[in-house]
Design a protein around this motif. Sequence first.
Motif, PDB file in Angstrom:
ATOM      1  N   UNK A  44     -11.000  -6.184  -8.008  1.00 50.34           N
ATOM      2  CA  UNK A  44     -10.649  -6.836  -6.744  1.00 50.34           C
ATOM      3  C   UNK A  44     -10.472  -5.819  -5.621  1.00 50.34           C
ATOM      4  N   UNK A  45     -10.655  -6.300  -4.413  1.00 48.99           N
ATOM      5  CA  UNK A  45     -10.415  -5.535  -3.192  1.00 48.99           C
ATOM      6  C   UNK A  45      -9.386  -6.278  -2.349  1.00 48.99           C
ATOM      7  N   UNK A  46      -8.889  -5.615  -1.321  1.00 48.90           N
ATOM      8  CA  UNK A  46      -7.906  -6.250  -0.460  1.00 48.90           C
ATOM      9  C   UNK A  46      -7.093  -5.229   0.307  1.00 48.90           C
ATOM     10  N   UNK A  47      -5.769  -5.445   0.406  1.00 46.52           N
ATOM     11  CA  UNK A  47      -4.894  -4.560   1.168  1.00 46.52           C
ATOM     12  C   UNK A  47      -3.561  -4.406   0.455  1.00 46.52           C
ATOM     13  N   UNK A  48      -2.919  -3.291   0.671  1.00 47.58           N
ATOM     14  CA  UNK A  48      -1.525  -3.098   0.294  1.00 47.58           C
ATOM     15  C   UNK A  48      -0.765  -2.772   1.571  1.00 47.58           C
ATOM     16  N   UNK A  49       0.309  -3.514   1.818  1.00 51.81           N
ATOM     17  CA  UNK A  49       1.060  -3.392   3.071  1.00 51.81           C
ATOM     18  C   UNK A  49       2.520  -3.091   2.756  1.00 51.81           C
ATOM     19  N   UNK A  50       3.111  -2.188   3.520  1.00 51.60           N
ATOM     20  CA  UNK A  50       4.530  -1.888   3.384  1.00 51.60           C
ATOM     21  C   UNK A  50       5.122  -1.654   4.769  1.00 51.60           C
ATOM     22  N   UNK A  51       6.409  -1.536   4.834  1.00 53.66           N
ATOM     23  CA  UNK A  51       7.074  -1.355   6.121  1.00 53.66           C
ATOM     24  C   UNK A  51       6.587  -0.056   6.762  1.00 53.66           C
ATOM     25  N   UNK A  52       5.804  -0.192   7.824  1.00 53.69           N
ATOM     26  CA  UNK A  52       5.300   0.966   8.542  1.00 53.69           C
ATOM     27  C   UNK A  52       3.934   1.450   8.107  1.00 53.69           C
ATOM     28  N   UNK A  53       3.274   0.734   7.198  1.00 52.89           N
ATOM     29  CA  UNK A  53       1.959   1.190   6.766  1.00 52.89           C
ATOM     30  C   UNK A  53       1.136   0.128   6.065  1.00 52.89           C
ATOM     31  N   UNK A  54      -0.143   0.396   5.966  1.00 52.58           N
ATOM     32  CA  UNK A  54      -1.089  -0.499   5.290  1.00 52.58           C
ATOM     33  C   UNK A  54      -2.290   0.323   4.862  1.00 52.58           C
ATOM     34  N   UNK A  55      -2.850  -0.004   3.709  1.00 45.59           N
ATOM     35  CA  UNK A  55      -4.034   0.688   3.227  1.00 45.59           C
ATOM     36  C   UNK A  55      -5.010  -0.339   2.653  1.00 45.59           C
ATOM     37  N   UNK A  56      -6.303  -0.073   2.844  1.00 51.15           N
ATOM     38  CA  UNK A  56      -7.347  -0.953   2.315  1.00 51.15           C
ATOM     39  C   UNK A  56      -7.650  -0.549   0.868  1.00 51.15           C
ATOM     40  N   UNK A  57      -7.716  -1.527  -0.020  1.00 57.41           N
ATOM     41  CA  UNK A  57      -8.065  -1.303  -1.423  1.00 57.41           C
ATOM     42  C   UNK A  57      -9.553  -1.581  -1.586  1.00 57.41           C
ATOM     43  N   UNK A  58     -10.303  -0.561  -1.996  1.00 62.52           N
ATOM     44  CA  UNK A  58     -11.758  -0.683  -2.091  1.00 62.52           C
ATOM     45  C   UNK A  58     -12.239  -1.063  -3.489  1.00 62.52           C
ATOM     46  N   UNK A  59     -11.356  -0.958  -4.479  1.00 61.62           N
ATOM     47  CA  UNK A  59     -11.708  -1.313  -5.856  1.00 61.62           C
ATOM     48  C   UNK A  59     -10.416  -1.295  -6.665  1.00 61.62           C
ATOM     49  N   UNK A  60     -10.461  -1.929  -7.836  1.00 58.32           N
ATOM     50  CA  UNK A  60      -9.347  -1.854  -8.777  1.00 58.32           C
ATOM     51  C   UNK A  60      -9.945  -1.536 -10.137  1.00 58.32           C
ATOM     52  N   UNK A  61      -9.410  -0.500 -10.789  1.00 57.61           N
ATOM     53  CA  UNK A  61      -9.957  -0.070 -12.065  1.00 57.61           C
ATOM     54  C   UNK A  61      -8.838   0.036 -13.100  1.00 57.61           C
ATOM     55  N   UNK A  62      -9.255   0.122 -14.363  1.00 58.29           N
ATOM     56  CA  UNK A  62      -8.296   0.233 -15.453  1.00 58.29           C
ATOM     57  C   UNK A  62      -7.988   1.690 -15.766  1.00 58.29           C
ATOM     58  N   UNK A  63      -6.750   1.911 -16.166  1.00 60.55           N
ATOM     59  CA  UNK A  63      -6.342   3.195 -16.710  1.00 60.55           C
ATOM     60  C   UNK A  63      -5.611   2.898 -18.023  1.00 60.55           C
ATOM     61  N   UNK A  64      -6.038   3.501 -19.137  1.00 66.04           N
ATOM     62  CA  UNK A  64      -5.458   3.142 -20.422  1.00 66.04           C
ATOM     63  C   UNK A  64      -3.970   3.442 -20.534  1.00 66.04           C
ATOM     64  N   UNK A  65      -3.463   4.355 -19.698  1.00 64.35           N
ATOM     65  CA  UNK A  65      -2.053   4.728 -19.787  1.00 64.35           C
ATOM     66  C   UNK A  65      -1.207   4.105 -18.689  1.00 64.35           C
ATOM     67  N   UNK A  66      -1.781   3.965 -17.484  1.00 68.28           N
ATOM     68  CA  UNK A  66      -0.980   3.506 -16.353  1.00 68.28           C
ATOM     69  C   UNK A  66      -1.212   2.059 -15.975  1.00 68.28           C
ATOM     70  N   UNK A  67      -2.287   1.457 -16.475  1.00 65.94           N
ATOM     71  CA  UNK A  67      -2.583   0.079 -16.121  1.00 65.94           C
ATOM     72  C   UNK A  67      -3.624   0.001 -15.024  1.00 65.94           C
ATOM     73  N   UNK A  68      -3.400  -0.822 -14.017  1.00 62.97           N
ATOM     74  CA  UNK A  68      -4.362  -1.013 -12.934  1.00 62.97           C
ATOM     75  C   UNK A  68      -4.157   0.025 -11.845  1.00 62.97           C
ATOM     76  N   UNK A  69      -5.259   0.660 -11.428  1.00 58.90           N
ATOM     77  CA  UNK A  69      -5.225   1.607 -10.318  1.00 58.90           C
ATOM     78  C   UNK A  69      -5.936   0.985  -9.125  1.00 58.90           C
TER      79      UNK A  69
END
Length: 241
Positions: A44-69
């Motif tokens: 999936x793609x989309x955005x992550x938004x927080x107080x004072x910032x926002x970033x565009x997510x260009x892809x989501x991938x798996x990591x066997x140890x950390x989960x979704x990146x």
Amino acid sequence: MTDLLFRTDAYLREAAATVVAADEAGIVLDRTPFYPRAGGQPGDTGRIRWDGGEVVITDTIKDPERGAIHVVAAGAHLPPPGTGIVSILDWERRLRHMRMHTTLHLLCSAMPGIYATGNQIGAEKSRLDFDLPEPPAKEWFTERLNELIAGDHEVGERWITEAELDANPGLVRTLSVQPPRGTGRVRLVRIGPEEAPVDLQPCGGTHVRRTSEIGRVEVTKMESKGRQNRRIHIVLAGDTP
């Protein structure tokens, strides 16, 4: 590991979460509605938004140890670990993936006893390869798929143990993508009633709730990819319902 919220609600469009890690690989959250690329379905793609910032997510991938990146562009400003954020899906893209993915399951049901040898899901077009020496005409596939879609079949799920799957190998309909393992249980996606499903097979991806949500589809092309391998191309021919 990231709590993958789409497993319980594929229609969740955004969610509050906390940043676990953020580095050149991307952003790891404690929970997310974003689907990490797997099984032929894009991340999936989309955005992550927080107080004072926002970033565009260009892809989501798996990591066997950390989960979704959640992948970001090089040089993007990242929220530090511990930051509270809201993750927001590119919902229209995800919904098209869900409609396409359910369509590919219907295509499997139209070919009982025939194994899929490859697949790729896309927002604009998708494909499924079959071990099939003499397939019907593409018009037959288009008509059959739209009959199944118009049947407004419910799409549900249930879980079985890995041992139950091993005892019922016929549930696996694809030779190229094996069901996700390692947790001791496997998710089955069912189209139609439990007592007489139109299709039932292991799958970790996202799907629509009812086949009528897919809208009209069309098989646009069929290709030969070997002595018996046939590639079937599909598009969503109707507007989003």
